[in-house]
Design a protein around this motif. Structure first.
Motif, PDB file in Angstrom:
ATOM      1  N   SER A  98      61.604  60.216   4.313  1.00 25.42           N
ATOM      2  CA  SER A  98      60.565  60.623   3.372  1.00 25.42           C
ATOM      3  C   SER A  98      60.143  62.063   3.614  1.00 25.42           C
ATOM      4  N   ALA A  99      60.098  62.830   2.519  1.00 23.80           N
ATOM      5  CA  ALA A  99      59.407  64.115   2.488  1.00 23.80           C
ATOM      6  C   ALA A  99      58.203  63.895   1.582  1.00 23.80           C
ATOM      7  N   LEU A 153      67.238  61.514   5.793  1.00 19.70           N
ATOM      8  CA  LEU A 153      65.853  61.666   5.353  1.00 19.70           C
ATOM      9  C   LEU A 153      65.299  60.312   4.923  1.00 19.70           C
ATOM     10  N   TYR A 189      58.664  65.904   8.273  1.00 17.38           N
ATOM     11  CA  TYR A 189      59.332  64.877   7.485  1.00 17.38           C
ATOM     12  C   TYR A 189      59.695  63.686   8.368  1.00 17.38           C
ATOM     13  N   ASN A 208      55.686  70.824   6.784  1.00 21.13           N
ATOM     14  CA  ASN A 208      57.115  70.494   6.713  1.00 21.13           C
ATOM     15  C   ASN A 208      57.500  69.414   7.710  1.00 21.13           C
TER      16      ASN A 208
END
Length: 382
Positions: A103-104, A101, A83, A81
């Motif tokens: 990039s995940a 965000l 990110y 997890n």
């Protein structure tokens, strides 16, 4: 996991060099330390920073759940997890509270977002990723980083100041790379460190190859703003030294310079220089420790080097070099911070706030506590 790859993410503890740092050199004045981002639920590390044409600052970093809050003994630099996120500021002191965000990554956890702002305002963000090995292999590995398989590098692109990101895109695999992903492919090239856009528009990226028990550093170049990449030259390789995290720089005289973190030689930082446009490089030790080193051109064309110091007293240090980066052996080392809790700090990235001030970003902890993104604002005396 191969020993070279472990050296890429772990710290080698060795006795300290004789102390020679100064706290208050004549050419620099520390203004203040700032907290850029912290949250008690998250482990945050490995920032990079750019200043947009309108003056706004963007700091990208890696954020993952604080596993100690969940009962784990410690946090790893690998996490499913993990990110890539970003915060913004107009002045380097007040920062947006909720990260955006970047990039995940769909196949594993991401590390070390490294921002490069091109002359046309386009943003590139390089990273690399890990994923958990199958359960049976994890049981055999004994835990820790051995539980993780390396996926190699990727990068993202933004044309609107980081509001939207395209990608992931993948650089080529190096011919000397021996490591394969869980999918059976030779991993794409990667590394942690600053890319540099030269005066001719060519982008320089120092990437690693896992070749047996050690990693070496090689130059990728792009002539089309990061749309494609070519392997140009070997920057540093040795049977006795692990060369890894690397920041690139081009001097006013046209030399291409790589500042390299090492293992196997007391954590001594190295410099590798090309005087022929990146066709060949020659490396040499700089004589001090840096974890790793980053470079910023100042308005008077001198170069500010910043780096984490992962030996007691733990903290952040810097030097100012001449414009061609040739006086690294004589340049005075000065202390920005010496209140770090342990070795899990550093990874500096500096940026100009204006003609006289610099913000140095890094990750930090006190007393082995919360890992957070911090900064130090400096006044540079011309």
């Amino acid at each position: 996991m191969k020993r070279g790859l472990i050296a890429f993410v772990c710290v080698l503890l060795t006795p300290s060099f004789p102390a020679s740092a100064q706290r208050y050199p004549a050419e620099i004045q520390k203004i203040k330390d700032v907290v850029i981002y912290e949250d008690s639920l998250f482990y945050c590390a490995f920032p990079s920073v750019v200043r947009r044409p309108d003056g706004d600052l963007l700091v990208a970093f890696r954020r993952a759940p604080d596993r100690r809050r969940m009962g784990e003994q410690d946090n790893l630099h690998c996490d499913q997890n993990s990110y890539l996120v970003m915060v913004r500021s107009g002045d380097g002191e007040a920062w947006s509270r909720e990260p955006e965000l970047i990039s995940a990554y769909p196949f594993g956890g991401s590390q070390d977002p490294c921002l490069l702002q091109l002359n046309d305002g386009t943003l590139l963000c390089t990273s690399y990723a890990w994923t958990l090995k199958p359960a049976a292999q994890r049981k055999q590995s004994g835990g820790g980083y051995g539980d993780w398989a390396f996926l190699g590098g990727y990068y993202l692109r933004s044309a609107d100041g980081g509001l939207h990101w395209d990608g992931p895109f993948y650089p080529p695999a190096l011919t000397r790379e021996t490591l394969r992903s869980p999918y059976g492919n030779v991993i794409p090239a990667c590394n942690r460190g600053a890319l540099y856009e030269g005066g001719d528009g060519r982008i320089h990226w120092g990437v690693i190859a896992n070749n047996g028990s050690r990693t070496s550093v090689h130059l990728l170049t792009s002539d089309d703003r990061g749309a494609s990449w070519n392997c140009s030259a070997e920057i540093a390789s040795s049977p006795d030294i692990t060369f890894n995290e690397t920041s690139m720089y081009e001097t006013p005289g046209g030399d291409i310079v790589a500042f390299i973190r090492t293992s196997g030689v007391g954590d001594t930082a190295y410099i590798s220089r090309s005087t022929d446009g990146g066709k060949t490089f020659q490396y040499t030790p700089m004589g001090f420790r840096g974890h790793p080193v980053n470079a910023l051109r100042l308005p008077d064309r001198r170069v500010l080097l910043t780096y984490g110091y992962r030996h007691a007293p733990y903290g952040i240090r810097a030097r100012i070099l001449n414009e061609e980066c040739t006086d690294f052996a004589e340049a005075t080392e000065f202390i920005l911070r010496d209140d770090g809790g342990n070795v899990d700090i550093g990874y500096t990235w500096p940026v100009l706030l204006d003609e006289n001030r610099v913000l140095v970003t890094y990750y930090f902890n006190k007393n082995d506590g919360l890992r957070h993104i911090a900064g130090t604002i400096l006044e540079i005396r011309q």
